[in-house]
Design an enzyme around this catalytic site. Structure first.
Site, short mmCIF file in Angstrom:
data_model
loop_
_atom_site.label_atom_id
_atom_site.label_comp_id
_atom_site.label_asym_id
_atom_site.label_seq_id
_atom_site.Cartn_x
_atom_site.Cartn_y
_atom_site.Cartn_z
N SER A 1 56.35 53.79 53.09
CA SER A 1 55.48 53.92 52.24
C SER A 1 55.42 52.63 51.48
O SER A 1 56.46 51.68 51.60
CB SER A 1 55.82 54.99 51.03
OG SER A 1 57.08 54.66 50.30
N LYS A 2 54.81 52.48 50.24
CA LYS A 2 54.69 51.14 49.69
C LYS A 2 56.00 50.76 48.95
O LYS A 2 56.30 49.66 48.94
CB LYS A 2 53.77 51.54 48.41
CG LYS A 2 52.37 51.27 49.03
CD LYS A 2 51.16 50.85 48.00
CE LYS A 2 49.79 50.77 48.66
NZ LYS A 2 49.11 52.03 48.27
N ARG A 3 56.85 51.85 48.77
CA ARG A 3 58.39 51.65 48.27
C ARG A 3 58.87 50.58 49.12
O ARG A 3 59.86 49.85 48.81
CB ARG A 3 58.84 53.06 48.21
CG ARG A 3 59.79 53.12 46.99
CD ARG A 3 59.97 54.41 46.87
NE ARG A 3 59.90 55.21 48.07
CZ ARG A 3 60.73 55.51 48.85
NH1 ARG A 3 62.10 54.94 48.69
NH2 ARG A 3 60.68 56.38 49.90
#
Ligand code: GLU
Length: 482
Positions: free
Chosen positions: A253-255
């Site tokens: 994910s963007k994380r």
């Protein structure tokens, strides 16, 4: 006769091309080109609120940048178009009628709020959430009452089988119990088809032989299988590719950093490297080789070597691989690619010739094209200071001062100024001072660039020019005193 090999990539134009979807597209493409089949691009834009033209354009651009091509699609046309779902609504309406005529569908008047309240109650009771069948057996009278209230129905598929079973090319047999599926919506009240329905109708009418997609769709497939059965159609082969995880084994994910192809393109990755890297997520070459050209990928790709388990996205490996691909570029191509980067950084480099000089200087120093901006900084400085303690140490060496003094003296009688004459000066300084090796050239490198590491020093000196080098060396000569 065998069914012709036909695959499709079916993005929803609701955002950027995600790295996971790019991998799905790549695997579809490799499998299809390997088998000399036809690759179809279909735009799944039935979600009118979230689909945008800009997104569609961007996704197609990213796919092309990756080097993928397709044989049928919205712009290319083909025998089974149109290739945008929003342009296929007449076909969906026809197929909805067919299922209604055979009693596979029923109207459902439940509102979103009612459904949500009952879903919550089910979860509270520890049951799995699915439609409870409330509208399955409405009388004509009840239907009329809802219609009079102004409710417009969605249409639900009546699930009658006990279970839905299919054979996945990668995962083997997968069975879902019907009680966990529940009667699902195929058409919304506004007449727009839902994903599962439109997907089945299109895959059938487009003669798709293999549906290859991410395994986040595994739970959709039993619904699709039931639809195929209701229509009396044979379903395509299904291959669900394992998901991509971040290094912490959580879903990517963007994380974890950049997740769209556009971000990788902008930070200076080469498409060949990204394709190579993404192909190796859950697949491997029998040879064990990791650097694989497109031709080899096409030749070697098969589902037998796609693993069942999730793949880990290791950005350091991608960086390494990108570096390998950059080193494999010829200097002219690299020059073309770094020129825009130099302009972005605001460096006064405008010609291909100048960019070529930079390209050859930094060819083996880059893992990403964008790093040229930081690395080339040393060629455009007005002033130089040692960049870290290690660099300061070089200017503080007892040898530094005599080296600078001798260098400046030898420089004064040197003409022309170039990489060759720079090397000659170093020889002169060495014989005059008796200082050699690291203690000779490290202070010079730091004086001219501020750094202890960098590209070929004689060439850097030539690019900086006589006057600039003189200025920087004079400043370094003062360093200890300052
Ligand atoms: N539009 C769907 C998606 O982007 C396609 C899924 C499929 O390949 O069936 O996830």
């Amino acid at each position: 006769m065998d069914t012709p090999l036909r695959t499709r990539f079916a993005p929803s134009p609701t955002g950027h091309l995600h790295i996971g979807n790019a991998r799905t597209a790549i695997m579809n493409w490799l499998f299809t080109r390997h088998g000399r089949g036809r690759f179809v691009l279909r735009i799944e834009d039935t979600d009118r609120d979230r689909s945008t033209e800009a997104s569609e354009t961007a996704i197609l651009e990213d796919l092309r940048w990756l080097g993928l091509d397709w044989d049928e699609g919205p712009q290319e046309g083909g025998d089974y178009g149109p290739y945008r779902q929003s342009e296929r609504t007449a076909l969906y309406a026809e197929e909805v009628n067919r299922l209604r005529d055979t009693d596979h569908l029923y109207p459902c008047y439940c509102t979103a709020e009612e459904l949500e309240a009952r879903r919550k109650a089910m979860l509270d009771r520890g049951e799995s959430a699915h439609y409870d069948g409330r509208c399955r057996r409405l009388t004509q009278e009840e239907k009329r009452r809802f219609e009079n209230e102004g409710r417009r129905p969605a249409f639900r598929f009546r699930v009658t089988q006990e279970e839905a079973v299919f054979e996945d090319v990668i995962k083997g047999q997968i069975a879902f119990q019907s009680e966990n599926i529940g009667d699902f919506i195929v058409v919304r009240p506004d007449g727009m088809p839902m994903y599962n329905f439109a997907c089945v109708v299109d895959d059938h009418h487009m003669h798709i032989s293999h549906v290859i997609r991410g395994d986040d769709h595994v739970s959709n497939t039993p619904r699709q299988v039931l639809l195929y059965q209701a229509f009396g159609w044979e379903h395509p082969a299904f291959a669900h590719i394992p998901m991509i995880l971040g290094k912490d084994h959580q879903r990517l994910s963007k994380r974890h950093g950049a997740t769209s192809v556009a971000q990788y393109r902008e930070s200076g990755y080469l498409p060949e490297a990204l394709v190579n890297f993404l192909s190796l997520l859950s697949w491997s070459s029998e040879s064990g080789d990791e650097i694989l050209s497109i031709d080899r990928l096409v030749r070697e790709f098969n589902f037998g070597r796609v693993s069942k388990s999730a793949a880990v996205f290791d950005v350091e490996k991608l960086d390494w691989m990108n570096g390998v691909y950059i080193r494999g570029l010829d200097v002219d191509r690299l020059a073309e690619m770094i020129l825009p980067e130099m302009k972005k950084a605001g460096y006064p480099v405008s010609s291909q010739e100048e960019a070529r000089t930079m390209a050859s200087l930094f060819h083996d120093k880059l893992e990403k094209l964008s790093q040229i901006r930081e690395k080339a900084k040393i060629l455009f400085q007005e002033d130089v200071d040692p960049e870290d303690d290690e660099a300061k140490e070089m200017l503080n060496l007892p040898e530094a001062e005599p080296v600078f003094a001798a260098f400046l003296k030898a420089m004064a009688s040197t003409d022309p100024w170039n990489a060759e004459t720079f090397k000659n000066i170093l020889k002169t300084v060495q014989s005059e001072t008796g200082i050699k090796g690291k203690h000779l050239w490290m202070p010079i490198r730091v004086a001219l660039t501020g750094q202890v590491h960098g590209p070929d020093l004689p060439r850097v000196a030539e690019i900086l020019g006589y006057d600039t080098c003189r200025k920087f060396l004079k400043k370094a000569l003062q360093y200890k005193k300052g």
